[in-house]
Design a protein around this motif. Structure first.
Motif, PDB file in Angstrom:
ATOM      1  N   LEU A 160      22.139  46.988 -21.949  1.00  0.00           N
ATOM      2  CA  LEU A 160      20.986  46.567 -22.394  1.00  0.00           C
ATOM      3  C   LEU A 160      21.416  45.641 -23.535  1.00  0.00           C
ATOM      4  CD1 LEU A 160      20.642  50.418 -23.333  1.00  0.00           C
ATOM      5  CD2 LEU A 160      18.891  48.933 -23.551  1.00  0.00           C
ATOM      6  N   GLY A 161      22.308  44.898 -24.065  1.00  0.00           N
ATOM      7  CA  GLY A 161      22.896  43.783 -24.398  1.00  0.00           C
ATOM      8  C   GLY A 161      23.499  44.765 -25.710  1.00  0.00           C
ATOM      9  N   HIS A 162      24.188  45.958 -25.238  1.00  0.00           N
ATOM     10  CA  HIS A 162      24.805  46.370 -27.038  1.00  0.00           C
ATOM     11  C   HIS A 162      26.225  46.285 -26.574  1.00  0.00           C
ATOM     12  CE1 HIS A 162      21.747  49.660 -26.930  1.00  0.00           C
ATOM     13  NE2 HIS A 162      20.909  48.516 -27.812  1.00  0.00           N
ATOM     14  N   ASP A 163      26.841  46.060 -28.020  1.00  0.00           N
ATOM     15  CA  ASP A 163      28.443  45.794 -27.633  1.00  0.00           C
ATOM     16  C   ASP A 163      28.936  46.860 -28.702  1.00  0.00           C
ATOM     17  OD1 ASP A 163      27.959  44.842 -32.080  1.00  0.00           O
ATOM     18  OD2 ASP A 163      27.090  46.324 -30.563  1.00  0.00           O
ATOM     19  N   THR A 164      28.421  48.339 -28.585  1.00  0.00           N
ATOM     20  CA  THR A 164      29.117  48.977 -28.980  1.00  0.00           C
ATOM     21  C   THR A 164      29.410  50.712 -28.050  1.00  0.00           C
ATOM     22  OG1 THR A 164      29.246  48.952 -31.357  1.00  0.00           O
ATOM     23  CG2 THR A 164      30.286  51.221 -30.404  1.00  0.00           C
ATOM     24  N   MET A 165      30.049  50.839 -26.868  1.00  0.00           N
ATOM     25  CA  MET A 165      30.127  52.051 -26.508  1.00  0.00           C
ATOM     26  C   MET A 165      30.965  53.348 -26.462  1.00  0.00           C
ATOM     27  SD  MET A 165      29.604  50.156 -22.172  1.00  0.00           S
ATOM     28  CE  MET A 165      28.947  51.364 -21.432  1.00  0.00           C
ATOM     29  N   TYR A 166      30.622  54.728 -26.165  1.00  0.00           N
ATOM     30  CA  TYR A 166      30.673  56.112 -26.530  1.00  0.00           C
ATOM     31  C   TYR A 166      31.218  56.389 -25.305  1.00  0.00           C
ATOM     32  CZ  TYR A 166      28.794  54.551 -30.517  1.00  0.00           C
ATOM     33  OH  TYR A 166      28.309  53.593 -32.313  1.00  0.00           O
ATOM     34  N   TRP A 167      32.323  57.207 -25.293  1.00  0.00           N
ATOM     35  CA  TRP A 167      31.993  58.951 -25.196  1.00  0.00           C
ATOM     36  C   TRP A 167      32.005  59.548 -25.841  1.00  0.00           C
ATOM     37  CZ3 TRP A 167      31.399  59.396 -19.917  1.00  0.00           C
ATOM     38  CH2 TRP A 167      31.160  58.180 -19.216  1.00  0.00           C
ATOM     39  N   TYR A 168      30.913  61.293 -25.109  1.00  0.00           N
ATOM     40  CA  TYR A 168      30.988  62.007 -25.892  1.00  0.00           C
ATOM     41  C   TYR A 168      31.273  63.063 -24.725  1.00  0.00           C
ATOM     42  CZ  TYR A 168      28.274  60.005 -29.834  1.00  0.00           C
ATOM     43  OH  TYR A 168      28.538  59.997 -31.342  1.00  0.00           O
ATOM     44  N   LYS A 169      31.285  64.492 -25.094  1.00  0.00           N
ATOM     45  CA  LYS A 169      31.603  65.599 -24.564  1.00  0.00           C
ATOM     46  C   LYS A 169      30.642  66.940 -25.115  1.00  0.00           C
ATOM     47  CE  LYS A 169      35.268  69.067 -23.047  1.00  0.00           C
ATOM     48  NZ  LYS A 169      36.422  69.723 -23.242  1.00  0.00           N
ATOM     49  N   GLN A 170      29.782  67.260 -23.942  1.00  0.00           N
ATOM     50  CA  GLN A 170      29.447  68.829 -24.424  1.00  0.00           C
ATOM     51  C   GLN A 170      30.254  69.634 -23.298  1.00  0.00           C
ATOM     52  OE1 GLN A 170      24.366  68.332 -23.471  1.00  0.00           O
ATOM     53  NE2 GLN A 170      24.615  69.032 -25.357  1.00  0.00           N
ATOM     54  N   ASP A 171      29.945  71.333 -24.606  1.00  0.00           N
ATOM     55  CA  ASP A 171      30.642  72.186 -24.295  1.00  0.00           C
ATOM     56  C   ASP A 171      29.062  72.435 -23.558  1.00  0.00           C
ATOM     57  OD1 ASP A 171      31.860  73.314 -27.539  1.00  0.00           O
ATOM     58  OD2 ASP A 171      29.429  73.022 -25.908  1.00  0.00           O
ATOM     59  N   SER A 172      29.605  73.925 -22.765  1.00  0.00           N
ATOM     60  CA  SER A 172      28.408  75.211 -22.186  1.00  0.00           C
ATOM     61  C   SER A 172      27.622  75.436 -23.510  1.00  0.00           C
ATOM     62  CB  SER A 172      29.574  76.331 -22.316  1.00  0.00           C
ATOM     63  OG  SER A 172      30.276  76.535 -22.655  1.00  0.00           O
ATOM     64  N   LYS A 173      28.362  75.290 -24.694  1.00  0.00           N
ATOM     65  CA  LYS A 173      27.505  75.509 -26.237  1.00  0.00           C
ATOM     66  C   LYS A 173      26.589  75.011 -26.473  1.00  0.00           C
ATOM     67  CE  LYS A 173      30.112  80.094 -27.903  1.00  0.00           C
ATOM     68  NZ  LYS A 173      31.661  79.854 -27.393  1.00  0.00           N
ATOM     69  N   LYS A 174      26.582  73.439 -25.882  1.00  0.00           N
ATOM     70  CA  LYS A 174      26.156  72.705 -25.901  1.00  0.00           C
ATOM     71  C   LYS A 174      25.688  71.515 -27.101  1.00  0.00           C
ATOM     72  CE  LYS A 174      22.946  73.143 -22.904  1.00  0.00           C
ATOM     73  NZ  LYS A 174      22.765  72.928 -21.556  1.00  0.00           N
ATOM     74  N   PHE A 175      27.515  71.856 -27.639  1.00  0.00           N
ATOM     75  CA  PHE A 175      27.907  71.123 -28.763  1.00  0.00           C
ATOM     76  C   PHE A 175      28.351  70.113 -28.191  1.00  0.00           C
ATOM     77  CE2 PHE A 175      27.461  74.646 -31.648  1.00  0.00           C
ATOM     78  CZ  PHE A 175      28.624  75.773 -30.976  1.00  0.00           C
ATOM     79  N   LEU A 176      27.907  68.949 -28.904  1.00  0.00           N
ATOM     80  CA  LEU A 176      28.639  67.210 -28.683  1.00  0.00           C
ATOM     81  C   LEU A 176      29.118  66.829 -29.329  1.00  0.00           C
ATOM     82  CD1 LEU A 176      25.341  66.020 -28.606  1.00  0.00           C
ATOM     83  CD2 LEU A 176      26.834  65.510 -26.432  1.00  0.00           C
TER      84      LEU A 176
END
Lengths: 111, 113
Positions: free
Chosen positions: A27-43
């Protein structure tokens, strides 16, 4: 297709192993992230890279090591996997103040 | 610090309006977002609002922002079964050279016939 793509979609492994998840955005974006979603759906945000530079590093065990070889890629390597690492891991990207675009997630199961 | 809160569950009758509420704490938020997550899928951006706006409408979706109370809501008109999903509120705040985006716990919307 313009998108954020991450592989693999599913990852099943045993405790103590080392594994990697790859992420690429075209997408040509300049920022990338990692998120973790647990079993309760919390991000929860884990890491963020801007132009290959680490800018956000939340309270994450140092068994997790992100690597950004270039602006379009952000990989996540996890050493000595533990049961509690089981979750869905989402990669995302954005540009300046634009909304996050998410990958489809990698479901990690540690047995 | 940043915190985003929303109720965990909402049940509405098909055809009624759904209103999902969210509160946030960081007054330096620049954008506020609503994302939708269907079972087994990723997060899809539904709509967003800039912090100097108080309302945005997009077809069946209406976003209201009360910046003084740090309260955001998403109204879905004429709720359909396809609207069943988890809805996440998120705030974006400036952080170093980029933005930090913090999510609420998600509201699971279920539709009754």
């Amino acid at each position: 297709d313009t998108a954020v793509s991450q592989t693999p979609k599913y990852l099943v492994t045993q405790m103590g192993n080392d594994k990697s998840i790859k992420c690429e955005q075209n997408l040509g974006h300049d920022t990338m992230y990692w998120y973790k979603q647990d079993s309760k759906k919390f991000l929860k945000i884990m890491f963020s890279y801007n132009n290959k530079e680490l800018i956000i590093n939340e309270t994450v065990p140092n068994r997790f090591s992100p690597k950004s070889p270039d602006k379009a890629h952000l990989n996540l390597h996890i050493n000595s996997l533990e049961l509690g690492d089981s979750a869905v891991y989402f990669c995302a990207s954005s540009h300046r103040n634009s909304p996050l675009h998410f990958g489809n997630g990698t479901r990690l199961t540690v047995t | 610090g940043e915190d985003v809160e929303q109720s965990l569950f909402l049940s509405v009758r098909e055809g009624d309006s759904s209103v999902i509420n969210c509160t946030y704490t960081d007054s330096s938020s620049t954008y506020l977002y609503w994302y939708k997550q269907e079972p087994g899928a990723g997060l899809q951006l539904l709509t967003y609002i800039f912090s100097n706006m108080d309302m945005k409408q997009d077809q069946r979706l209406t976003v209201l922002l009360n910046k003084k109370d740090k309260h955001l809501s998403l109204r879905i008109a004429d709720t359909q079964t396809g609207d069943s999903a988890i809805y996440f509120c998120a705030e974006s705040t400036p952080y170093s050279s980029a933005s930090k985006i913090i999510f609420g716990s998600g509201t699971r919307l279920s539709i009754r016939p």
